[in-house]
Design an enzyme around this catalytic site. Sequence first.
Site, PDB file in Angstrom:
ATOM      1  N   HIS A 102       3.389  50.409  82.855  1.00  0.00           N
ATOM      2  CA  HIS A 102       3.635  48.979  83.057  1.00  0.00           C
ATOM      3  C   HIS A 102       5.114  48.645  83.282  1.00  0.00           C
ATOM      4  CE1 HIS A 102      -0.492  48.379  82.331  1.00  0.00           C
ATOM      5  NE2 HIS A 102      -0.490  48.271  81.027  1.00  0.00           N
ATOM      6  N   HIS A 177      -1.765  40.768  82.720  1.00  0.00           N
ATOM      7  CA  HIS A 177      -2.397  41.513  81.625  1.00  0.00           C
ATOM      8  C   HIS A 177      -3.021  40.575  80.591  1.00  0.00           C
ATOM      9  CE1 HIS A 177      -3.113  44.921  79.014  1.00  0.00           C
ATOM     10  NE2 HIS A 177      -2.422  45.735  79.781  1.00  0.00           N
ATOM     11  N   GLU A 315      -7.379  44.050  85.270  1.00  0.00           N
ATOM     12  CA  GLU A 315      -6.093  43.987  85.967  1.00  0.00           C
ATOM     13  C   GLU A 315      -6.270  44.398  87.421  1.00  0.00           C
ATOM     14  OE1 GLU A 315      -3.402  46.365  83.195  1.00  0.00           O
ATOM     15  OE2 GLU A 315      -5.316  46.274  82.158  1.00  0.00           O
TER      16      GLU A 315
HETATM   17  C1  GLA Z   1      -3.355  49.038  80.155  1.00  0.00           C
HETATM   18  C2  GLA Z   1      -3.344  50.495  80.008  1.00  0.00           C
HETATM   19  C3  GLA Z   1      -3.798  50.796  78.646  1.00  0.00           C
HETATM   20  C4  GLA Z   1      -2.982  50.098  77.609  1.00  0.00           C
HETATM   21  C5  GLA Z   1      -3.030  48.669  77.788  1.00  0.00           C
HETATM   22  C6  GLA Z   1      -2.147  47.964  76.777  1.00  0.00           C
HETATM   23  O1  GLA Z   1      -4.620  48.535  80.295  1.00  0.00           O
HETATM   24  O2  GLA Z   1      -4.096  51.173  80.946  1.00  0.00           O
HETATM   25  O3  GLA Z   1      -3.750  52.155  78.458  1.00  0.00           O
HETATM   26  O4  GLA Z   1      -1.658  50.476  77.715  1.00  0.00           O
HETATM   27  O5  GLA Z   1      -2.623  48.398  79.099  1.00  0.00           O
HETATM   28  O6  GLA Z   1      -2.166  48.528  75.532  1.00  0.00           O
END
Ligand code: GLA
Length: 349
Positions: A102, A177, A315
Amino acid sequence: MKELFGKLADGTEIHSWSLANGGTRMKVLSYGGIVRSLEIPDRRGHYANVCLGFDNIEDYVSASPYFGALIGRYGNRIGKGEFTLDGKTYRLSVNDGENSLHGGGTMGFDKVVWDIEPFTKGPDVGLYLHHTSVDGEMGYPGTLKTKVTYTLTQHGDWRVDYEATTDKATVVNLTSHVYWNLAGEGSGTIENHELKIAASRYTPVDPGLIPTGEPAPVADTPFDFRRSKAIGENLRETHQQLLYAKGIDHNWVLDKGISPKPEWIATLKDPSSGRTLRMATTEPGLQFYSGNFLDGTLVGPSGRIYRQGDALCLETQHFPDSPNQPSFPSTVLRPGQTYRSTTVHSFSR
Ligand code: GLA
């Protein structure tokens, strides 16, 4: 309308903006562009906030697993935190084992303060969010100028438009997110929510959650959401991919592919309240994360703790690790080009 939400350790004021239109109400923070609350009615007209979050800035800064935040420069993981572009290797901030997640470390787009400007356009209202990420930030090349538009339409849809330009070749993959619980934040598990995803394939991952590179059919696996089904239905099967992720944390290869206009890709419904979310996007992928790392240590505005599976994320994105996967749709952005991506969230009951 804007109000003071809190201050960062260095004194920077963080504001909370409130919007309402077409029966949807939302609150957005200048910190991370975070949607800290999104309220919609159930079938009897009762409103609930359907997004996980916090009631104070300190928790967002110190403990948030990206609740409601904008994600950049790169949504999801880049393997070993590095990639090669035009013959040059770039090393990114590594924050998830050996990988970059991210956007990485201290200056992911979820942790920066966005410039926010409200607008009204005909029957719609919204916010423009601006952020410029300097050349080399978190290891990414190029000065990236980003503009995100949150629109609440007259029908109560929440539309997100992303735009970015660069002054050097780079990679970009922006997303949002939000953690959804259509029964209301803090109301318990989402395992009874029903989900449908318009995708016949997904991208299996290695134990570090990096795609192996070969999309696999969802047919005859727990990943088959082509027909609407309860999220909990196959979540406890001993499938290797579920074991790696402690549940679902995977990218679906959307059947429609990249599209110039947002096209419908998923429907999430909470049968108990009737609240329904329909998503449309221009993106080729959807990361569905079943809240596997929520472990009862965080407390929401409801005053209730968040446990595993108390929310899910959907997402819209390009695929994880695309900069290292030549067979995936490209995430490269060059000077003179404009990155564009749109996702629309429609609500009904
Ligand atoms: C995304 C990632 C997950 C996790 C979440 C937040 O969805 O793929 O592995 O990091 O964000 O915890």
